[in-house]
Design a protein around this motif. Structure first.
Motif, PDB file in Angstrom:
ATOM      1  N   GLY A  25       1.073  -1.419   0.574  1.00  0.00           N
ATOM      2  CA  GLY A  25       0.052  -0.145  -0.346  1.00  0.00           C
ATOM      3  C   GLY A  25       1.324   1.264  -0.251  1.00  0.00           C
ATOM      4  N   LEU A  26       1.686   1.175   0.745  1.00  0.00           N
ATOM      5  CA  LEU A  26       2.554   2.669   0.869  1.00  0.00           C
ATOM      6  C   LEU A  26       3.305   2.994  -0.194  1.00  0.00           C
ATOM      7  N   PRO A  27       3.839   2.091  -0.893  1.00  0.00           N
ATOM      8  CA  PRO A  27       4.445   2.452  -2.081  1.00  0.00           C
ATOM      9  C   PRO A  27       3.542   2.465  -3.517  1.00  0.00           C
ATOM     10  N   ARG A  38      -4.120  12.581  -5.627  1.00  0.00           N
ATOM     11  CA  ARG A  38      -3.558  13.621  -4.347  1.00  0.00           C
ATOM     12  C   ARG A  38      -4.609  12.525  -3.273  1.00  0.00           C
ATOM     13  N   VAL A  39      -3.339  11.699  -2.492  1.00  0.00           N
ATOM     14  CA  VAL A  39      -4.122  10.472  -2.073  1.00  0.00           C
ATOM     15  C   VAL A  39      -3.972  10.625  -0.164  1.00  0.00           C
ATOM     16  N   ALA A  40      -4.773   9.766   0.112  1.00  0.00           N
ATOM     17  CA  ALA A  40      -5.176   9.413   1.908  1.00  0.00           C
ATOM     18  C   ALA A  40      -4.922   8.161   2.040  1.00  0.00           C
ATOM     19  N   GLY A  41      -3.890   8.136   2.897  1.00  0.00           N
ATOM     20  CA  GLY A  41      -3.403   6.505   3.280  1.00  0.00           C
ATOM     21  C   GLY A  41      -4.052   6.454   4.360  1.00  0.00           C
ATOM     22  N   VAL A  42      -4.735   5.006   4.522  1.00  0.00           N
ATOM     23  CA  VAL A  42      -5.294   4.768   6.157  1.00  0.00           C
ATOM     24  C   VAL A  42      -4.457   3.459   6.498  1.00  0.00           C
ATOM     25  N   ASP A  43      -4.177   3.560   7.923  1.00  0.00           N
ATOM     26  CA  ASP A  43      -3.914   2.550   8.337  1.00  0.00           C
ATOM     27  C   ASP A  43      -4.101   2.437  10.186  1.00  0.00           C
ATOM     28  N   LEU A  44      -4.739   0.927  11.036  1.00  0.00           N
ATOM     29  CA  LEU A  44      -4.963   1.192  11.539  1.00  0.00           C
ATOM     30  C   LEU A  44      -4.313   1.866  13.100  1.00  0.00           C
ATOM     31  N   ARG A  45      -2.232   1.303  12.482  1.00  0.00           N
ATOM     32  CA  ARG A  45      -1.085   1.558  13.412  1.00  0.00           C
ATOM     33  C   ARG A  45      -0.735   3.214  13.394  1.00  0.00           C
ATOM     34  N   ARG A  46      -1.247   4.604  14.752  1.00  0.00           N
ATOM     35  CA  ARG A  46      -1.027   5.416  14.716  1.00  0.00           C
ATOM     36  C   ARG A  46       0.181   5.752  14.480  1.00  0.00           C
ATOM     37  N   ASP A  47       1.505   5.033  14.558  1.00  0.00           N
ATOM     38  CA  ASP A  47       3.139   4.935  14.947  1.00  0.00           C
ATOM     39  C   ASP A  47       3.146   5.175  13.261  1.00  0.00           C
ATOM     40  N   ILE A  48       3.021   4.487  12.519  1.00  0.00           N
ATOM     41  CA  ILE A  48       2.841   4.340  11.312  1.00  0.00           C
ATOM     42  C   ILE A  48       2.201   5.614  10.347  1.00  0.00           C
ATOM     43  N   LEU A  49       0.839   6.014  11.204  1.00  0.00           N
ATOM     44  CA  LEU A  49       0.486   7.202  10.556  1.00  0.00           C
ATOM     45  C   LEU A  49       1.159   8.318  10.591  1.00  0.00           C
ATOM     46  N   ASP A  50       1.997   8.264  11.854  1.00  0.00           N
ATOM     47  CA  ASP A  50       3.189   9.771  12.461  1.00  0.00           C
ATOM     48  C   ASP A  50       3.941   9.760  11.511  1.00  0.00           C
ATOM     49  N   ALA A  79      -1.095  10.342   5.798  1.00  0.00           N
ATOM     50  CA  ALA A  79      -1.564   9.568   6.130  1.00  0.00           C
ATOM     51  C   ALA A  79      -3.346   9.557   7.514  1.00  0.00           C
ATOM     52  N   VAL A  80      -3.780   8.929   7.176  1.00  0.00           N
ATOM     53  CA  VAL A  80      -5.282   9.617   8.040  1.00  0.00           C
ATOM     54  C   VAL A  80      -5.791   7.928   9.298  1.00  0.00           C
ATOM     55  N   PRO A  81      -6.426   8.122   9.791  1.00  0.00           N
ATOM     56  CA  PRO A  81      -6.677   7.123  10.354  1.00  0.00           C
ATOM     57  C   PRO A  81      -8.140   5.919  10.409  1.00  0.00           C
ATOM     58  N   ALA A  82      -8.771   6.868   9.465  1.00  0.00           N
ATOM     59  CA  ALA A  82     -10.240   6.566   8.733  1.00  0.00           C
ATOM     60  C   ALA A  82     -10.442   6.715   7.602  1.00  0.00           C
ATOM     61  N   PRO A  83     -10.680   5.620   6.804  1.00  0.00           N
ATOM     62  CA  PRO A  83     -10.924   6.054   5.748  1.00  0.00           C
ATOM     63  C   PRO A  83     -11.498   7.295   5.272  1.00  0.00           C
ATOM     64  N   VAL A  84     -12.002   7.989   3.701  1.00  0.00           N
ATOM     65  CA  VAL A  84     -12.528   9.397   3.634  1.00  0.00           C
ATOM     66  C   VAL A  84     -13.099   9.785   2.222  1.00  0.00           C
ATOM     67  N   PRO A  85     -13.546  10.363   1.916  1.00  0.00           N
ATOM     68  CA  PRO A  85     -14.458   9.848   0.213  1.00  0.00           C
ATOM     69  C   PRO A  85     -13.108  10.458  -0.344  1.00  0.00           C
ATOM     70  N   ALA A  86     -13.379   9.506  -2.142  1.00  0.00           N
ATOM     71  CA  ALA A  86     -12.069   9.612  -3.094  1.00  0.00           C
ATOM     72  C   ALA A  86     -12.796   9.152  -4.052  1.00  0.00           C
ATOM     73  N   ARG A  87     -12.598   9.314  -4.803  1.00  0.00           N
ATOM     74  CA  ARG A  87     -12.802   8.229  -6.226  1.00  0.00           C
ATOM     75  C   ARG A  87     -12.500   7.193  -6.253  1.00  0.00           C
ATOM     76  N   THR A  88     -11.214   6.731  -5.923  1.00  0.00           N
ATOM     77  CA  THR A  88     -10.998   5.169  -5.892  1.00  0.00           C
ATOM     78  C   THR A  88     -10.492   4.676  -4.710  1.00  0.00           C
ATOM     79  N   TYR A  89     -10.646   3.399  -4.153  1.00  0.00           N
ATOM     80  CA  TYR A  89     -10.224   2.593  -2.790  1.00  0.00           C
ATOM     81  C   TYR A  89      -9.613   1.689  -3.667  1.00  0.00           C
ATOM     82  N   LEU A  90      -8.805   1.355  -2.784  1.00  0.00           N
ATOM     83  CA  LEU A  90      -7.031   0.616  -3.104  1.00  0.00           C
ATOM     84  C   LEU A  90      -7.224  -0.035  -1.401  1.00  0.00           C
ATOM     85  N   ILE A  91      -7.282  -1.771  -2.046  1.00  0.00           N
ATOM     86  CA  ILE A  91      -7.695  -1.821  -0.187  1.00  0.00           C
ATOM     87  C   ILE A  91      -6.442  -3.159  -0.333  1.00  0.00           C
TER      88      ILE A  91
END
Ligand SMILES: NC(=O)c1ccc[n+]([C@@H]2O[C@H](COP(=O)([O-])OP(=O)(O)OC[C@H]3O[C@@H](n4cnc5c(N)ncnc54)[C@H](O)[C@@H]3O)[C@@H](O)[C@H]2O)c1
Length: 419
Positions: A25-27, A38-50, A79-91
């Motif tokens: 996901g990150l690469p 314009r990309v929002a990256g979501v992860d559950l781990r706070r340390d990764i977001l920070d 990097a954000v803690p939860a999904p945001v509105p976007a045109r495309t979602y990559l899981i």
């Protein structure tokens, strides 16, 4: 929530929302973010977001740090803690197996559920994680399209769903994300077309269109093919050990045949893909995968054979020093995930009748308590037994006459480099 009240993706500050900011996901997020998205990256781990929001990375991947730093500084990657509105979602979330070799799809399910509240009309949802055939249609689609409070979304009209399995090689991810050929399997033809359009905007490799199920199985088949071929080589190594023959000589001579290309045996199969993905096929068709399941077992059994071989040598000496060369799951990387070398070293470290020394040029600290990490020369000077577990570049100069004083278990044919 009905379609009419869903937020329109056009109003969002993000084009793409990537769920899971790991090795895949990150690469991917960074590549998209440095190519105008314009990309929002979501992860559950706070340390990764920070870490990411500070312009740094938490995984080892060449050149990724510079790309993430540039994208974060430009404001195109957040990097954000939860999904945001976007045109495309990559899981891009993990898909491990359970202890009894069943696919654990709980991360995929949770990711699909998490995007439902922010999903807008016309959004594209792409499952990049490796999954068993039928996962997109039977697990993801009902969540994403299903009964959104009564009003279902029609795939291919209201919402677009596809599987585009990731086939990148760790260590070369940034190049491969762009250059690899891709499989794109939509739930409908319109879903496939929409997803192919997304990848064709940045991928240089050809994009192959197929059904979701074909894309799912093809990705698994690639890794099961590899696993089965390695298992053949490993089984040959078992046979040679039983008969007292040199497996490297047998393989070298067999490969002189114009239509034979036997792979190299080793201490087992590691990493989080090849040792895992074949089980997804087995779980989908348990009665029809005798070969794939047998191959898995042959490869899984290898570490125990190596441990037994070392113990048999160690039993000839009083508290011998055993040096393990390499701990990673393959040469020239630092990745220890599912590493058979690490598994073998751990088992030997727990043996009170020997003393273990570890040589792993890609690590700075020992991952095993009580077993020190030492330089190669020091290990060779001190050891009674040498176990070659990984053919790292740093070991390739070794020749049998460097180890004359020692007992050697060479699981990777490092000392027999004519093969
Ligand atoms: N690593 C590879 O080289 C590779 C290659 C091809 C395919 N794959 C496949 O890609 C998928 C991802 O693999 P990876 O190696 O990137 O995994 P990873 O473990 O490196 O990263 C996954 C990330 O997803 C996060 N996560 C888990 N649940 C989440 C959720 N609900 N929402 C947001 N984030 C969540 C985790 O915290 C983690 O940081 C797997 O299916 C894997 O089999 C991996």
């Amino acid at each position: 929530m009905t379609l009419s009240t869903l937020p329109a993706p056009e109003t969002s500050p993000f084009d793409v929302c990537v769920l899971g900011l790991g090795y895949v996901g990150l690469p991917t997020a960074a590549v998209l973010a440095t190519r105008g998205q314009r990309v929002a990256g979501v992860d559950l781990r706070r340390d990764i977001l920070d870490t990411i929001n500070a312009g740094r990375i938490h995984i080892v991947e060449p050149e990724l740090d510079a790309l993430v730093r540039a994208a974060v500084a430009a404001g195109t990657l957040r990097a954000v803690p939860a999904p945001v509105p976007a045109r495309t979602y990559l899981i891009c979330v993990p898909t491990p197996i359970t202890a009894d070799h069943r696919p654990d799809l709980s991360f995929v399910e949770a990711a699909a559920r998490a995007i439902v509240p922010v999903l807008g009309p016309g959004a594209l949802v792409v499952l990049e994680s490796t999954v068993p055939p039928g996962t997109l249609r039977d697990l993801v689609a009902p969540i994403v399209c299903g009964n959104l409070q009564g009003g279902g979304l029609v795939p291919g009209r209201d919402i677009f769903l596809a599987h585009a399995p990731e086939r990148v090689l760790p260590g070369a991810v940034l190049r491969e994300v762009v250059e690899n050929e891709r499989l794109v399997g939509g739930l409908t033809d319109a879903c496939t077309a929409r997803c192919a359009e997304f990848y064709e905007a940045f991928a240089r490799g050809q994009v192959h269109r197929c059904s979701a199920e074909v894309a799912e199985l093809t990705k698994l088949a690639e890794n099961a093919f590899r696993d089965t071929n390695v298992a053949f080589a490993n089984e040959l190594a078992n046979v040679c050990a039983h008969l007292g023959l040199d497996v490297w000589e047998v393989i070298r001579l067999a490969n002189r045949h114009p239509r034979v290309q036997i792979l190299r045996p080793g201490p087992g199969v590691g990493g989080h893909c090849i040792a895992v993905d074949p089980w997804f096929i087995a779980a989908s068709a348990p009665q029809h995968t005798a070969l794939i399941q047998a191959a898995r077992r042959v490869n899984d059994e290898r570490p125990a054979r190596v441990i037994a071989q070392v113990r048999a040598l160690a039993a000839r000496l009083r508290k011998p020093k055993v040096a393990c060369l390499g701990l990673a799951y393959k040469p020239d990387i630092d990745d220890l995930r599912e590493s058979p070398a690490l598994h073998i070293a751990r088992a030997l470290a727990a043996d009170p009748d020997l003393e273990l020394l570890l040589v792993e040029p890609h690590l700075h600290t020992s991952p095993i308590a009580g077993a020190p990490l030492v330089p190669l020369a020091e290990a060779l000077a001190a050891a009674d037994i040498v176990v070659v577990l990984v053919a790292h570049r740093q070991f390739r100069h070794l020749r049998p006459d460097h180890l004359l004083r020692l007992m050697v278990v060479d699981t990777v044919g490092l000392l027999n480099q004519r093969t």
